[in-house]
Design a protein around this motif. Structure first.
Motif, short mmCIF file in Angstrom:
data_model
loop_
_atom_site.label_atom_id
_atom_site.label_comp_id
_atom_site.label_asym_id
_atom_site.label_seq_id
_atom_site.Cartn_x
_atom_site.Cartn_y
_atom_site.Cartn_z
N VAL A 340 -14.58 -19.99 -1.51
CA VAL A 340 -15.38 -18.88 -2.01
C VAL A 340 -14.86 -17.56 -1.47
O VAL A 340 -14.29 -17.49 -0.38
CB VAL A 340 -16.88 -19.02 -1.63
CG1 VAL A 340 -17.50 -20.21 -2.34
CG2 VAL A 340 -17.06 -19.12 -0.12
N SER A 341 -15.08 -16.52 -2.25
CA SER A 341 -14.87 -15.15 -1.83
C SER A 341 -16.24 -14.58 -1.50
O SER A 341 -17.18 -14.71 -2.30
CB SER A 341 -14.21 -14.34 -2.94
OG SER A 341 -14.22 -12.96 -2.64
N ILE A 342 -16.38 -14.00 -0.31
CA ILE A 342 -17.67 -13.44 0.10
C ILE A 342 -17.70 -11.97 -0.27
O ILE A 342 -16.94 -11.17 0.28
CB ILE A 342 -17.91 -13.63 1.61
CG1 ILE A 342 -17.89 -15.11 1.99
CG2 ILE A 342 -19.24 -13.02 2.02
CD1 ILE A 342 -16.59 -15.61 2.51
N ARG A 343 -18.57 -11.64 -1.21
CA ARG A 343 -18.70 -10.26 -1.69
C ARG A 343 -19.92 -9.60 -1.06
O ARG A 343 -21.03 -10.13 -1.15
CB ARG A 343 -18.83 -10.23 -3.21
CG ARG A 343 -17.66 -10.86 -3.95
CD ARG A 343 -16.37 -10.13 -3.67
NE ARG A 343 -15.24 -10.67 -4.46
CZ ARG A 343 -13.98 -10.35 -4.25
NH1 ARG A 343 -13.67 -9.51 -3.28
NH2 ARG A 343 -13.03 -10.87 -5.00
N ILE A 344 -19.73 -8.47 -0.42
CA ILE A 344 -20.84 -7.75 0.21
C ILE A 344 -21.61 -6.98 -0.87
O ILE A 344 -21.05 -6.18 -1.60
CB ILE A 344 -20.32 -6.78 1.28
CG1 ILE A 344 -19.59 -7.55 2.38
CG2 ILE A 344 -21.48 -5.96 1.87
CD1 ILE A 344 -18.84 -6.65 3.35
N THR A 345 -22.90 -7.25 -0.96
CA THR A 345 -23.75 -6.54 -1.92
C THR A 345 -24.65 -5.51 -1.25
O THR A 345 -25.06 -4.54 -1.88
CB THR A 345 -24.63 -7.54 -2.70
OG1 THR A 345 -25.43 -8.30 -1.78
CG2 THR A 345 -23.76 -8.50 -3.51
N ASN A 346 -24.97 -5.71 0.03
CA ASN A 346 -25.79 -4.76 0.78
C ASN A 346 -25.49 -4.93 2.26
O ASN A 346 -26.01 -5.84 2.91
CB ASN A 346 -27.28 -4.99 0.50
CG ASN A 346 -28.16 -3.93 1.17
OD1 ASN A 346 -27.78 -3.30 2.15
ND2 ASN A 346 -29.35 -3.75 0.64
N ARG A 347 -24.65 -4.06 2.80
CA ARG A 347 -24.24 -4.24 4.19
C ARG A 347 -25.36 -3.96 5.17
O ARG A 347 -25.33 -4.44 6.30
CB ARG A 347 -23.03 -3.36 4.49
CG ARG A 347 -23.28 -1.86 4.45
CD ARG A 347 -21.97 -1.12 4.62
NE ARG A 347 -22.14 0.32 4.62
CZ ARG A 347 -21.13 1.19 4.68
NH1 ARG A 347 -19.88 0.74 4.74
NH2 ARG A 347 -21.35 2.49 4.69
N ASP A 348 -26.37 -3.18 4.75
CA ASP A 348 -27.47 -2.87 5.66
C ASP A 348 -28.38 -4.08 5.88
O ASP A 348 -29.01 -4.20 6.93
CB ASP A 348 -28.28 -1.68 5.14
CG ASP A 348 -27.50 -0.38 5.22
OD1 ASP A 348 -26.90 -0.12 6.27
OD2 ASP A 348 -27.46 0.36 4.23
N SER A 349 -28.48 -4.96 4.89
CA SER A 349 -29.32 -6.15 5.06
C SER A 349 -28.51 -7.37 5.48
O SER A 349 -29.07 -8.40 5.84
CB SER A 349 -30.07 -6.46 3.75
OG SER A 349 -29.16 -6.85 2.73
N LEU A 350 -27.20 -7.25 5.44
CA LEU A 350 -26.31 -8.37 5.77
C LEU A 350 -26.31 -8.65 7.27
O LEU A 350 -26.17 -7.74 8.09
CB LEU A 350 -24.89 -8.03 5.30
CG LEU A 350 -23.75 -8.95 5.76
CD1 LEU A 350 -23.95 -10.36 5.27
CD2 LEU A 350 -22.41 -8.38 5.29
N LYS A 351 -26.46 -9.91 7.63
CA LYS A 351 -26.32 -10.36 9.02
C LYS A 351 -25.17 -11.36 9.05
O LYS A 351 -25.34 -12.55 8.80
CB LYS A 351 -27.62 -10.98 9.50
CG LYS A 351 -28.77 -9.98 9.57
CD LYS A 351 -30.05 -10.62 10.08
CE LYS A 351 -31.16 -9.57 10.17
NZ LYS A 351 -32.43 -10.18 10.64
N ALA A 352 -23.99 -10.84 9.35
CA ALA A 352 -22.76 -11.62 9.18
C ALA A 352 -22.72 -12.85 10.07
O ALA A 352 -22.18 -13.88 9.67
CB ALA A 352 -21.54 -10.74 9.44
N VAL A 353 -23.26 -12.76 11.28
CA VAL A 353 -23.24 -13.92 12.17
C VAL A 353 -24.00 -15.09 11.52
O VAL A 353 -23.56 -16.24 11.56
CB VAL A 353 -23.84 -13.59 13.55
CG1 VAL A 353 -23.65 -14.75 14.51
CG2 VAL A 353 -23.20 -12.32 14.13
N GLU A 354 -25.12 -14.76 10.90
CA GLU A 354 -25.91 -15.79 10.23
C GLU A 354 -25.17 -16.35 9.01
O GLU A 354 -25.27 -17.54 8.71
CB GLU A 354 -27.26 -15.22 9.84
CG GLU A 354 -28.08 -14.77 11.04
CD GLU A 354 -29.44 -14.20 10.68
OE1 GLU A 354 -29.87 -14.38 9.52
OE2 GLU A 354 -30.08 -13.59 11.56
N VAL A 355 -24.44 -15.50 8.31
CA VAL A 355 -23.65 -15.96 7.16
C VAL A 355 -22.64 -17.02 7.61
O VAL A 355 -22.48 -18.06 6.96
CB VAL A 355 -22.93 -14.79 6.47
CG1 VAL A 355 -21.97 -15.29 5.40
CG2 VAL A 355 -23.95 -13.83 5.85
#
Length: 422
Positions: A340-355
């Protein structure tokens, strides 16, 4: 009031609100916040303190001003005596791939001796520091615990203190903002060069703030009374992302070539601790993940079904290749990988560690026969063996993430004492 009129009013509010929001974002990007870095602070206000003294530098290609001129060149123009340069991982010029040993040498520009801090030595020796009065640290990191530059900083600061050499940190922004903290804490017994300090993966500090914390909290041992000198930035605010400032993006390492990579890196780097490709050997490291035994469509469907905030997963195939200076011997070299390609849709709500945790959990569940841990690597990156043991034991991502809450709250209380910026 007629339904037609109500609908017209609703549409007017919706459309004008949407346009206003769009214009506001566009205006923000067109008018970035002007930030004076610690390097520029040094050049404007502190050169007189360097004159007549022997100076050492810990720098790489990111130590530049707003015009793109390197600190070495600016100090030479000012007639400052640069005796020694220390090179971190990826080298003084940032041209070495991850994990590649850096060799000692001599800088052709300044004539200074260059010592590697990513080879036989990770900490400057007494001999290397011989004759120095001041050691300047100016490296752009990415605000993530396992990015090795902050560990180079800590060891060099410790050695400077032990050898009575002043240590100055020329501060730079946390590029993924300094207002967000997330991820597990490093636990005792899991220290390594990708994790020396008991801090979370995303720690929400600048290098200068972290240097103060390392000394103040005794993360490393220092002579009594030692304090690093922090040359602060001007006009930087904690909630700013890198592209909301006027500081140009200079890749901090060969695979950190854009902001999107840095935003996802706090979680996607966990993939290195598995037999899944983290995208090294492609143009999108830490944005593409996969393996020859993964179905792109099935994995994308599984991850999108989870409704993870701030990202969307798109099915892709890719073939990792060796890329000189960026990727040597990448996983599944010359093999077609589904992923998969991970596309950022909202960086303010994104928690990358959890992803990162959710991706590993999904692949582990979907491909139990093919999935493998690289135990030493994942435990070093995570800062404990809890991720590996929890997923193997059947824990859900929500249960794993819930375990971070109380340690993060305690860290935030400690962190408040070391903040230099609002």
């Amino acid at each position: 009031m007629s339904r037609t009129l109500l609908l017209s009013i609703f549409l007017f509010i919706y459309v004008t609100g949407f346009v206003g929001s769009t214009l506001s974002q566009t205006e923000k990007l067109q008018h970035p916040t002007p930030v004076t870095t610690g390097m520029e602070n040094l050049l404007e206000n502190h050169l007189s303190e360097l004159r007549g003294k022997s100076i050492g530098l810990i720098v790489n290609q990111t130590a530049v001003d707003g015009e793109g001129v390197h600190l070495v060149d600016r100090l030479m123009e000012a007639g400052i005596d640069i005796q020694t340069i220390f090179a971190p991982e990826h080298g003084y010029r940032g041209e070495a791939a991850a994990g590649e040993e850096i060799q000692d040498g001599r800088d052709p520009v300044s004539g200074a001796r260059v010592y590697s801090l990513y080879g036989e030595h990770r900490k400057p020796t007494q001999e290397m520091l011989g004759g120095l009065d001041i050691l300047l640290y100016d490296i752009q990191d990415v605000g993530v615990r396992f990015y090795t530059y902050i560990n180079t900083m800590g060891y060099a600061m410790q050695s400077a203190a032990e050898n009575v050499v002043e240590f100055w940190v020329l501060d730079r922004p946390n590029p993924i903002s300094g207002s967000r903290v997330n991820g597990p804490m490093l636990q005792n017994g899991f220290e390594s060069f990708v994790g020396l300090y008991p801090i979370p993966v995303r720690y929400g500090l600048t290098a200068g703030e972290l240097a103060k914390m390392i000394v103040g909290e005794g993360f490393l041992k220092f002579p009594k009374g030692f304090e690093p000198a922090i040359l602060p930035m001007k006009k930087w605010r904690r909630n700013l992302w890198s592209d909301e400032t006027d500081i140009p993006w200079v890749a901090p390492s060969p695979n950190m070539n854009e902001m999107a990579t840095a935003i996802l890196y706090p979680g996607l780097c966990f993939i290195e601790g598995t037999n899944i490709s983290e995208g090294r050997g492609t143009d999108s490291p830490f944005q593409w993940i996969g393996a020859p035994w993964i179905s792109s469509e099935d994995l994308a469907e599984e991850l999108n079904k989870a409704g993870i905030s701030g990202v969307r997963f798109e099915p892709i195939t890719f073939t990792p290749k060796e890329i000189p200076g960026r990727a040597w011997n990448p996983k599944y070299e010359d093999e077609v990988c589904g992923g998969v390609s991970i596309r950022i849709t909202n960086r303010d709500s994104l928690k990358a560690v959890e992803v990162g945790v959710r991706i590993i959990h999904a692949v582990h569940k979907m491909y139990p026969e093919e999935f493998e841990w690289r135990e030493a690597a994942i435990d070093r990156l995570y800062g404990s063996d809890e991720l590996r043991e929890s997923i193997d034991g059947g824990a859900t991502p929500d249960e794993i993430i819930a375990g971070w809450r109380e340690p993060l709250e305690r860290f935030l209380e400690i962190r408040d004492d070391y903040l230099l910026y609002e």
